[in-house]
Design a protein around this motif. Sequence first.
Motif, PDB file in Angstrom:
ATOM      1  N   PRO A 116       0.839  -1.212   0.000  1.00  0.00           N
ATOM      2  CA  PRO A 116       0.000   0.000   0.000  1.00  0.00           C
ATOM      3  C   PRO A 116       0.865   1.250   0.000  1.00  0.00           C
ATOM      4  O   PRO A 116       1.862   1.327   0.718  1.00  0.00           O
ATOM      5  CB  PRO A 116      -0.802  -0.125   1.299  1.00  0.00           C
ATOM      6  N   ALA A 117       0.462   2.231  -0.788  1.00  0.00           N
ATOM      7  CA  ALA A 117       1.266   3.442  -0.936  1.00  0.00           C
ATOM      8  C   ALA A 117       1.008   4.464   0.161  1.00  0.00           C
ATOM      9  O   ALA A 117       1.849   5.333   0.394  1.00  0.00           O
ATOM     10  CB  ALA A 117       1.016   4.082  -2.302  1.00  0.00           C
ATOM     11  N   ASP A 118      -0.163   4.389   0.835  1.00  0.00           N
ATOM     12  CA  ASP A 118      -0.476   5.417   1.828  1.00  0.00           C
ATOM     13  C   ASP A 118      -1.483   4.891   2.839  1.00  0.00           C
ATOM     14  O   ASP A 118      -2.034   3.793   2.706  1.00  0.00           O
ATOM     15  CB  ASP A 118      -0.992   6.692   1.148  1.00  0.00           C
ATOM     16  N   ASP A 119      -1.726   5.722   3.872  1.00  0.00           N
ATOM     17  CA  ASP A 119      -2.630   5.333   4.957  1.00  0.00           C
ATOM     18  C   ASP A 119      -4.071   5.176   4.474  1.00  0.00           C
ATOM     19  O   ASP A 119      -4.803   4.318   4.973  1.00  0.00           O
ATOM     20  CB  ASP A 119      -2.578   6.360   6.086  1.00  0.00           C
ATOM     21  N   LEU A 120      -4.490   6.031   3.526  1.00  0.00           N
ATOM     22  CA  LEU A 120      -5.862   5.941   3.038  1.00  0.00           C
ATOM     23  C   LEU A 120      -6.104   4.596   2.363  1.00  0.00           C
ATOM     24  O   LEU A 120      -7.174   3.997   2.523  1.00  0.00           O
ATOM     25  CB  LEU A 120      -6.162   7.095   2.076  1.00  0.00           C
ATOM     26  N   THR A 121      -5.126   4.117   1.613  1.00  0.00           N
ATOM     27  CA  THR A 121      -5.247   2.798   0.980  1.00  0.00           C
ATOM     28  C   THR A 121      -5.462   1.710   2.033  1.00  0.00           C
ATOM     29  O   THR A 121      -6.356   0.868   1.902  1.00  0.00           O
ATOM     30  CB  THR A 121      -3.996   2.493   0.155  1.00  0.00           C
ATOM     31  N   ARG A 123      -6.627   2.073   5.011  1.00  0.00           N
ATOM     32  CA  ARG A 123      -7.920   2.272   5.662  1.00  0.00           C
ATOM     33  C   ARG A 123      -9.055   1.702   4.817  1.00  0.00           C
ATOM     34  O   ARG A 123      -9.948   1.018   5.328  1.00  0.00           O
ATOM     35  CB  ARG A 123      -8.141   3.763   5.905  1.00  0.00           C
ATOM     36  N   THR A 175       7.453   1.817  -8.236  1.00  0.00           N
ATOM     37  CA  THR A 175       7.594   1.895  -6.778  1.00  0.00           C
ATOM     38  C   THR A 175       7.144   0.615  -6.080  1.00  0.00           C
ATOM     39  O   THR A 175       7.247   0.511  -4.853  1.00  0.00           O
ATOM     40  CB  THR A 175       6.776   3.074  -6.221  1.00  0.00           C
ATOM     41  N   SER A 177       4.172  -0.374  -5.518  1.00  0.00           N
ATOM     42  CA  SER A 177       3.138   0.008  -4.561  1.00  0.00           C
ATOM     43  C   SER A 177       1.839   0.293  -5.311  1.00  0.00           C
ATOM     44  O   SER A 177       1.815   0.335  -6.543  1.00  0.00           O
ATOM     45  CB  SER A 177       3.569   1.242  -3.756  1.00  0.00           C
ATOM     46  N   THR A 179      -2.370   2.267  -4.820  1.00  0.00           N
ATOM     47  CA  THR A 179      -3.343   3.036  -4.051  1.00  0.00           C
ATOM     48  C   THR A 179      -4.727   2.436  -4.273  1.00  0.00           C
ATOM     49  O   THR A 179      -4.996   1.837  -5.316  1.00  0.00           O
ATOM     50  CB  THR A 179      -3.373   4.515  -4.477  1.00  0.00           C
ATOM     51  N   ARG A 181      -8.772   3.848  -3.860  1.00  0.00           N
ATOM     52  CA  ARG A 181      -9.640   4.960  -3.554  1.00  0.00           C
ATOM     53  C   ARG A 181     -11.096   4.520  -3.688  1.00  0.00           C
ATOM     54  O   ARG A 181     -11.426   3.662  -4.518  1.00  0.00           O
ATOM     55  CB  ARG A 181      -9.364   6.143  -4.496  1.00  0.00           C
TER      56      ARG A 181
END
Length: 255
Positions: A116-121, A123, A175, A177, A179, A181
């Motif tokens: 996962p690239a970020d916290d939102l992903t 979540r 990368t 990684s 996302t 959304r």
Amino acid sequence: MSDVLDLRLDDLVAADADSRQAQEAFWPQDLTVLAEHHSGPGRARSYVVAYDRSITWGVPGEPQIAAIKVARDLEQATFTLEMAYHATVPFAQNWLIAHGCPTQPITVLNRDVMQPADDLTMRVERQIRDSGTRYEVLGSWTSDFAPCEVWTLARDADSDQAPVRLFLKEGDFDTHSYTVREGAFPDEERARRWLDERSEPLPQPPEYRGEAAGQRARAALIRSAGASALPQSGLDARQTPSIARGQRPGSGRAL
């Protein structure tokens, strides 16, 4: 965790026609294990999330993630086998959890998969995984070439305002990684139109806007409390601006 799928069915026979048909529907050598959990006496039950490489060469867009549940009766030398295909890992995990798998073990993924690239992903994926029967899948599409994109269209039983949800996963090979959304639509037609046109940003769910407003309100309260806690003499002192720049009361971090 082994990358090679071994359901340990040697010397066992299918307990019913559905299990026999499920066993004949795939080749274990085509499946790469992404997550697995074994439990019960003699590890009689197995839960597996696996990537099916053979799907790439089949019908375009078909889901490639297999959720597999095996129950073995060692005394009777029989097994039952259930399988379901999903577009993404969290939906496969959700299916396995609904079929008796503990949540935590099946979330430990093979380290070689995209991250996962970020916290939102993380979540959004956790939201899907732990959603129970909240989402009814309406359709999906998988593209593992450029663009590397997977989407799942689902009806959200918890939402009246925008009940059709689009979960869009985009991968980045450079990368290693990805996302995820979530978009919200009033109906399936408008969701599919967005997928065809991509002429505007993915519309956020109404609850996101409510959360953002709540966060802004909490931040305002924190700032207000921080300001009122300062002594009056401090408000008038010449050093106050430089303290504010370095400290930023209520920001939650040093600058």
